[in-house]
Structures are given as C-alpha cells and as structure tokens.
Design a protein around this motif. Structure first.
Motif, PDB file in Angstrom:
ATOM      1  N   LYS A  90      12.235 -16.923   1.433  1.00  0.00           N
ATOM      2  CA  LYS A  90      12.428 -16.831  -0.017  1.00  0.00           C
ATOM      3  C   LYS A  90      11.080 -16.850  -0.728  1.00  0.00           C
ATOM      4  N   GLN A  98      23.884 -17.920   4.387  1.00  0.00           N
ATOM      5  CA  GLN A  98      23.016 -18.103   3.229  1.00  0.00           C
ATOM      6  C   GLN A  98      22.082 -16.929   3.023  1.00  0.00           C
ATOM      7  N   LYS A 117      25.111 -16.186 -12.840  1.00  0.00           N
ATOM      8  CA  LYS A 117      24.254 -16.768 -11.815  1.00  0.00           C
ATOM      9  C   LYS A 117      25.078 -17.263 -10.637  1.00  0.00           C
ATOM     10  N   ASN A 154      23.027 -10.003  -0.388  1.00  0.00           N
ATOM     11  CA  ASN A 154      24.273  -9.310  -0.687  1.00  0.00           C
ATOM     12  C   ASN A 154      24.729  -8.373   0.432  1.00  0.00           C
ATOM     13  N   ARG A 206      14.234 -19.945   6.355  1.00  0.00           N
ATOM     14  CA  ARG A 206      14.890 -19.391   5.167  1.00  0.00           C
ATOM     15  C   ARG A 206      14.098 -19.702   3.918  1.00  0.00           C
ATOM     16  N   TRP A 207      13.642 -20.918   3.839  1.00  0.00           N
ATOM     17  CA  TRP A 207      12.854 -21.271   2.658  1.00  0.00           C
ATOM     18  C   TRP A 207      11.578 -20.432   2.591  1.00  0.00           C
ATOM     19  N   GLY A 243       5.004  -2.312  -3.967  1.00  0.00           N
ATOM     20  CA  GLY A 243       6.347  -1.740  -3.942  1.00  0.00           C
ATOM     21  C   GLY A 243       6.645  -1.003  -2.658  1.00  0.00           C
ATOM     22  N   SER A 263       7.050  -2.404   0.442  1.00  0.00           N
ATOM     23  CA  SER A 263       8.008  -3.064   1.331  1.00  0.00           C
ATOM     24  C   SER A 263       9.402  -3.019   0.749  1.00  0.00           C
ATOM     25  N   ASN A 264      10.331  -2.982   1.634  1.00  0.00           N
ATOM     26  CA  ASN A 264      11.733  -3.067   1.264  1.00  0.00           C
ATOM     27  C   ASN A 264      11.972  -4.387   0.536  1.00  0.00           C
ATOM     28  N   ALA A 265      12.777  -4.323  -0.495  1.00  0.00           N
ATOM     29  CA  ALA A 265      12.973  -5.480  -1.351  1.00  0.00           C
ATOM     30  C   ALA A 265      13.441  -6.733  -0.621  1.00  0.00           C
ATOM     31  N   ASP A 266      14.126  -6.589   0.490  1.00  0.00           N
ATOM     32  CA  ASP A 266      14.671  -7.772   1.142  1.00  0.00           C
ATOM     33  C   ASP A 266      14.105  -7.983   2.534  1.00  0.00           C
ATOM     34  N   GLN A 295      22.166 -14.097  -0.076  1.00  0.00           N
ATOM     35  CA  GLN A 295      20.954 -13.812  -0.828  1.00  0.00           C
ATOM     36  C   GLN A 295      20.728 -12.307  -0.971  1.00  0.00           C
TER      37      GLN A 295
END
Lengths: 413, 329, 86
Positions: A129, A188, A319, A194, A125-126, A141, A143-146, A192
């Motif tokens: 991120k 988690q 936030k 959504n 996970r780290w 741009g 790649s998919n944002a997530d 992140q």
C-alpha cells in the motif's frame, strides 16, 4: 522479551526461539520479524545488506532463517533510514519467496513457523500500500496502477499453493491450516484492487475443506466471515451476506469496537434489506449515527428523505462501498409508502393516482404514471406486493390478505 | 525508437506486393476491380498489417518498422476516414462494403496498437490514440450486434475492445493529469453494466476524472438498470448519443428480458391486455411497430386487431445472446 | 455530529475517542478499510442465538399500531386529492 541492545542480542533472541520449535515460539519470533514491533525502531537493526557483511552475526544452523533475518534488517533500513518503500516492498517479497522455497516447501511435518509467515504477509500488504502511494505520486505513469498489490498477491498465492498441497503431513502439523489466514490476506488485497472474482476458487476451497475448518483460529474465522459477507453483499447474495456478517459480529470480541463497527457497516444495510431495522441505541453505541436518518426514513416510507440522507452522508457511504446497496433501499422504502397508502384508502382496488400523491408528498416529483407502473410492477415481481396492475383502469388490485408481506418473509432480493 | 515515416514500412510493401497479399482497399483504382493476384499496391493506401507473430519481437522491433506517434496519428485518421466515408453506417451495415472496410480497419488499428506497445509509447499519447480508435470499435460493436455482418467475430471484437479500453483505463488511472473524453468514459462503464454488479463502486473511484454532468448521467443509467427500472432506463436511452446507445447494446438486451418477465407477472390476469405500442415504447424499440412485433413473436405473442397483446399469453423463454430482433433500437 | 474518524484521522485519535476500545490503534493501521488484527487468536465460538446484545434489530416497525405524524400527513394529502378514505 528482553531489551535488545545490539544486533548480537537480536540474533541471540531469534536463535533461542529457534531451538524450541513450537507454535508459541513461532508467535514470539513473528514479533521479531514484524515491522510494527519495538525492535524495528532500533537504528542498529536498520542495516543495509546485512547478509553481505564479512563479519556479522548469524543464526546458527539455519541458513534459511538467517537469510530471512538479514533481509528483514534490509527492509527496516529501507523503511526507516532510506525511506525507500518500493525497495522495502520488493525485499519483503523476496523474504516471502525464500520462506516459501526453503521453509514451506522443505520442512515436512512442521507448521510451528506459520505465525511468522502470517506476519510477513500482513507486513507485505502494508508495504504494498505504501509503495503504491509513492508510485502514484510519480509523473511516470508507466507502471500499472495496481502493480504492487498484484506482485504481493502473486507471492502469497504461490505460498498458498504450497500449503494447500501439504496433504501427507501428520495430524496437527499440516501447513494446510494456513489456508484461511492466507485467504484473508488475499481477500484484503483483492478488495483493494477490486478483483474479487479471483477469490472464487479460494472460497470454494474453504467450503470444501471439511474437518480442517475446526483447526482454524477464531481470529481468522471472524475475519474470513467479514470478508465473505462483504463480498456476498456486493454480489447481491443477501442470505450469505447475512449469515456471514452475523457470525462475524457475534463472534467478534466486544472489546474490538473498531472491528465490530466495520462489520456493522455492512451488516446494517443487509439487515435492513431483509426487513430488520437497527435500533437507534445500536447505531449510537457503535458511533454509526450516519445511518439514523436513513433508517428513520426507510421505516416511514419517505423516499425523499432517504435520498436526502444518502446524499448528506455520501462520502462516508461511498468510502465503505455500500452506496449501491443503500440505493436499493429506495425500493423497499417505496414499498412501505405504498403499503401506507393502501391502508389509508382501505379497499383492494387502489387508484394509481393515490400512489403518485404519496410520492409527491415525500418529495418525489419526477415520476410519471408509466414509471410508477414500472416501479410497482417490480415490487410485484419481487413478491413484495401481492396483487396485479390493472393498466386500463389505472389501478393496483391487491390481495385481500397480506398484500404487503413482511420483508423478512420474502425470500427474493 | 521509431523511424518509419509512412503508414506502411517499405519492406512490407515490397513483400506483400510480391506475394499477392494486398488488400483491395490498398490497391490502385485501376487494379482493384480485377483479380486479387493482380492488385497493384497504391503507396498512399498501404497500411501496415497486424502481425500474428508478435512473439518474435526481435524481428519486429526494428526502428524502421515502427511508426512514431505523428505517423500513427495520421494512420488512424486515414483509417477512420475510410470508415466514416460509408456515410450512414446503420443503413450500410448489412452491405459487403461495410464488412470489408470494417475488417480492414479493425486489423490495421490493431497493428497501430502493436506499434504503440513495441515502442513503449507514453501515457498521454496512448490515451489520445485510444480515444480516436474507441468510437470506431464501440460503434461497430453495437452495429454488428444488430445486424448480420459476415466479417464480424464477436470474440475477437470483444477482445480488441477490452484491449483498447484496458490500456485507456490504466493510463487514465495512473496519471494525475489526463482528462478523459466524457463519451468514452461513459461508454467504458456502459459496456460493462450488464455483467458487473460492482460498477457503481468503480464509478465513484473514477469520479474525480469526470465532469459532474457525465458522472450524473452514468450514475443515473446504471441505477435504473440495477433497479430494473426499464421505463426510466429506456427514457434516458432514447436521448443518448448514438455512441452511448451502442455501448449499451448488451444491457438493452438483458434489461428487455427482465422487463418482459416483470410485465408478464405484474400485469397478468386471464383477460388483461396491453397495447403493443405502449410496450414498444417502454422497452425502447423504434417507432416502426413491425420491428417490435418480431420481438414479441419470440415470446409467442401476436398483437390482436386492436394492436393489444394478451399478457397471459407471454411465454417466457431464454433468448439467445446473438438474437438480433431483441437488440433493435 | 456524524463525523467519526473516517477521513485520514491523526494517529491514535480513533482509540482516544472510544473509551471502550481496549485495543490500541496501531500507528500504521489508521486506514479504515483494514480489518484490525485481534489481540488474541483463539476464543470460544458463539452459536447462532447466543448474541451479545438483545433488542438490536427491530422487526415490528412495519406493523403500525399507532399513527405516526407522517401517516397523518399522508391521509390528509390523499383526502385533498379526492380519494375516498376508509
């Protein structure tokens, strides 16, 4: 753990731990495969493609673990030496895939290695991120944002499926105990990106896991309730949110201030909405003074002040993701204001103009009579006011007794 | 690589001509009023069709079959011109002509998107094309929910909207320097309002890409909706750009039902009455009171001679999603 | 006064600020969103009611036994508006 001086030392440590295959050793070994441990700083352990070398150390009699260790060194190399977090992330995914295929799926009646597995997921996970931040710096741009989080979620989900289907294991050795930790990991990730709706089946599985629940670790239970409470808050399920967050807060050790604070950030709005206000000392103890203004204004019924307090600390509340919930506090603040107006007027038939006067006093000047009726109508429908609106007489007619029930007694949110 | 310089590849023109697969809108003026099998392809009007066998990408990924960006722009402009030539679409929506043009444009735009995907079109160009197409989809989504349009398939249409908005959103999110169109941005959020409690959270994440005014507008509408403040919602609704009103079609539907429930509880006594005109105003219905009265009828209520309704007579019923009278504005 | 370490805080600042925290904030987990790992994995569960702190939540804020400054202002404002006061 002894001080490591060479790759050989490192492999020896791992081998030794691997001889005595129990949970404690699993925990120790997890450190040796962790990105955060001291060993990761040694440059002799930051090796590119260690597994390909002709002459190298090995983990005897355990090909799977050997492969994983080599991949881990590759990750260390990419993190510290090459500074290529994207490759590091994909290598970590590979480690997890190997773990799934060679260990989770093949080793029956064993689960001592789960601490290692948990650690690998946390590190993934780290890395995801970090890889994500590297990628968005790009102009590509493409790649998919997530995508990094998605790939991590996919890898972990596959392992989840393996563990959940471990139905025939002996008592105390089932891999099913990993369910909760993995649910937390996925929680988690999905927070992140959504995509909380993907958690539904996982939550249902935990709800239905029966006696297995008592085998889960306390640390995982607290984390789970924290995440579950947060999700319930977003879904508007206030009683589930309260139950879960209270559990998490109560059972989080007092020394873990940072986590207790995180739990409180979500627990406070829930409690307020249910009519229980945090004391000033609680807020101060946990350094959550951002809430002081809001709490004071809600208690007073001062809608204008609530707005000002929310605006003042907007970045903080946004936030944390609680801004929408705090907006809902306006409703109960209005209710308190209207209650005060009613008490002052003292009759059961209150002219609506009186409420407008009250609103103007607290700085709300853009509400006309129609909108006021709408606001009050909502409070009545939510059972926060007992009475009815007499439109033609332009009055609110309230019940003689308990026209403004205490918020905690009103079940509707 | 994309080298097809016309709206429709010549191989397809030939194929469809031979097999009687020309759309009436693509036929020459002299042939189009005759029987279908006699349609003659008008080269100025032929537009590449959407291909269902997209799985067979080898076959379709040839450069001469793919239209490059300038041609795609031209194609989209042409298609939209056809649609906007209808004039007052609200009036036309129930006509056959509307139905055929709607169906044709939807399909051909889908083919444009197919070409975009197959040639891996860059982010900026993607956004430009999507922002051209989206107003058509948004508007027709709203219109088709207000009146009967034979060629409208809700699932398919929703799917296409999702596709467009999804790609648009992904590109905006992952790029640093594309400024999205504010109407489309607002529509993006409004469209999901009725089914996503976490929308405001996403709005705040998207905030840097929006102007302060756009952000405030979206936020205000969303807040009103979430707090069931029907009065404020519909006040703002009335002064919105028509495109945004269309994108709020589902929220309007949902909020009106909540409002009826709230009003039937909060104003209720055995004798209390409310003016029908007032309610219509509160719930954002058009000035023509007959339209509102059809809506009231769903709740078992008829205004009396003075135009008032008895609050206690309101019967709370579950209105079906496709119900037209409850979606008029 | 209200600025806690919410924006990107320098490493370890969160831990240094808080004398109570026995857990050292890991270099990598300065991100406020992440739920920190617990130093130990197992401990005794507390039942509902066995709470650490008492007097953490107030319930009687709603019963106004004495008049606040704000209520006085409100009364005055209503009187000025011509409403008969009880």
């Amino acid at each position: 753990m002894s001080f490591l001086r060479s790759v050989g030392d490192y492999f020896n440590e791992i081998e030794n731990l691997n001889y005595g295959q129990n949970w404690k050793n699993g925990e120790k070994m997890s450190k040796l495969l962790s990105l955060e441990d001291e060993h990761s700083k040694h440059s002799f352990l930051q090796v590119n493609d260690y597994g390909e070398k002709n002459r190298r150390c090995r983990v005897a009699e355990d090909e799977a673990l050997d492969e994983i260790v080599c991949l881990h060194l590759h990750v260390l190399y990419n993190v510290h030496e090459a500074k290529d977090l994207i490759t590091a992330q994909s290598t970590q995914i590979r480690i997890i895939q190997v773990f799934n295929k060679e260990i989770l799926q093949k080793r029956r009646d064993e689960n001592w290695f789960l601490p290692i597995f948990y650690r690998l997921c946390t590190d993934l996970r780290w890395l995801s991120k970090e890889a994500q931040s590297c990628a968005s710096g790009d102009d590509e741009g493409d790649s998919n944002a997530d995508s990094y989080f998605e790939s991590a979620a996919k890898a972990i989900t596959e392992c989840y499926r393996t563990c959940v289907s471990d139905v025939h294991a002996e008592e105390g050795r089932t891999k099913k105990v990993a369910m909760l930790n993995m649910t937390n990991q996925l929680f988690q990730i999905y927070f992140q990106i959504n995509k909380l709706n993907l958690l539904k089946p996982l939550i249902r599985a935990i709800d239905n896991c029966g006696p297995l629940y008592s085998k889960f670790l306390m640390a995982d239970k607290v984390a789970y309730n924290y995440f579950l409470g947060r999700k319930a808050l977003f879904d508007g399920e206030l009683s589930l949110a309260e139950k879960s967050l209270m559990y998490a807060f109560r059972n989080c050790p007092a020394e873990c201030m940072s986590n207790k604070k995180k739990i409180l950030i979500y627990l406070i709005p829930v409690k307020m909405f249910l009519g229980h206000m945090p004391t000033a000392s609680l807020l101060h103890e946990y350094r959550l003074d951002e809430f002081q203004e809001v709490v004071a204004a809600v208690k007073d019924g001062d809608v204008g002040r609530v707005d000002a307090a929310l605006t003042k600390n907007e970045p903080f509340f946004i936030k944390c993701g609680i801004f929408l919930v705090l907006e809902k506090l306006r409703t109960i603040t209005s209710r308190t204001l209207f209650k005060k107006v009613s008490q002052i007027i003292g009759t059961t038939q209150i002219p609506l103009e009186a409420f407008l006067t009250g609103l103007r006093l607290v700085g709300v000047t853009d509400v006309n009579m129609d909108e006021l009726e709408c606001i009050i109508a909502n409070l009545i429908a939510e059972k926060k006011i007992k009475g009815y609106l007499a439109h033609q007489q332009q009055k609110l007619v309230i019940s003689k007794t308990n026209a403004f029930p205490t918020l905690s007694s009103v079940t509707s949110s | 690589m994309a080298t097809c310089e016309s709206m429709c590849p010549s191989t397809e023109v030939k194929f469809r001509s031979r097999n009687g697969l020309i759309n009436q809108l693509e036929a020459t003026a002299s042939s189009r009023n005759g029987p279908r099998y006699k349609y003659v392809a008008d080269p100025q009007k032929m537009v590449k069709e959407y291909s269902r066998s997209a799985a067979d990408t080898h076959k379709y990924n040839k450069p001469d079959l793919l239209r490059p960006f300038p041609v795609l722009m031209r194609t989209v402009d042409y298609l939209l011109e056809l649609y906007y030539a209808l004039g007052n679409r609200r009036q036309e929506a129930s006509s056959n002509q509307f139905s055929s043009i709607f169906s044709f444009v939807s399909d051909r735009l889908r083919s444009v998107r197919q070409d975009m995907v197959m040639q891996n079109l860059d982010g900026k160009s993607t956004v430009i094309l999507m922002e051209k197409m989206l107003p058509f989809y948004i508007e027709t989504d709203g219109l088709c929910k207000m009146m009967v349009v034979p060629s409208y398939n809700p699932k398919l249409h929703d799917f296409q909207l999702e596709e467009c908005f999804g790609r648009w959103h992904d590109e905006i999110k992952s790029s640093g320097d594309i400024t999205p169109n504010s109407l489309i941005s607002a529509a993006f959020f409004f469209r999901q309002l009725h089914r996503k409690p976490t929308l405001l959270h996403e709005l705040f994440i998207f905030r840097p890409k929006l102007s302060q005014d756009t952000f405030n507008l979206i936020r205000s509408i969303c807040s009103s909706f979430y707090s069931n403040n029907y009065y404020r919602f519909f006040c703002q609704f009335k002064s919105l750009d028509s495109l945004l009103r269309y994108s709020l079609s589902d929220s309007v539907f949902t909020l009106r039902q909540s409002a009826m429930r709230i009003i039937s509880v909060a104003f209720r006594t055995s004798v209390a009455r409310l003016p029908s005109k007032l309610l219509a105003d509160w719930l954002g219905f058009p000035v023509n009171i007959d339209i509102f009265n059809v809506f009231l009828h769903l709740y078992n209520v008829i205004p009396d001679d003075q135009g008032n309704i008895l609050v206690s007579a309101i019967k709370l019923v579950e209105i079906p999603y496709e119900n037209l009278p409850s979606r008029q504005y | 006064m209200s600025s806690t370490s919410n924006t990107a805080a320098p490493t370890g600042a969160a831990a240094k600020k808080d004398p109570k925290a026995a857990v050292v904030v890991d270099k990598k987990e300065t991100e406020e969103e992440e739920f920190e790992e617990f130093p130990i994995q197992e401990w005794a569960e507390r039942a509902d009611g066995e709470d650490d702190d008492v007097n953490v939540w107030e319930d009687n804020w709603d019963d106004e036994t004495h008049e606040s400054e704000f209520s006085k202002q409100l009364k005055e404002e209503l009187r000025k508006g011509g409403h008969p006061i009880a």
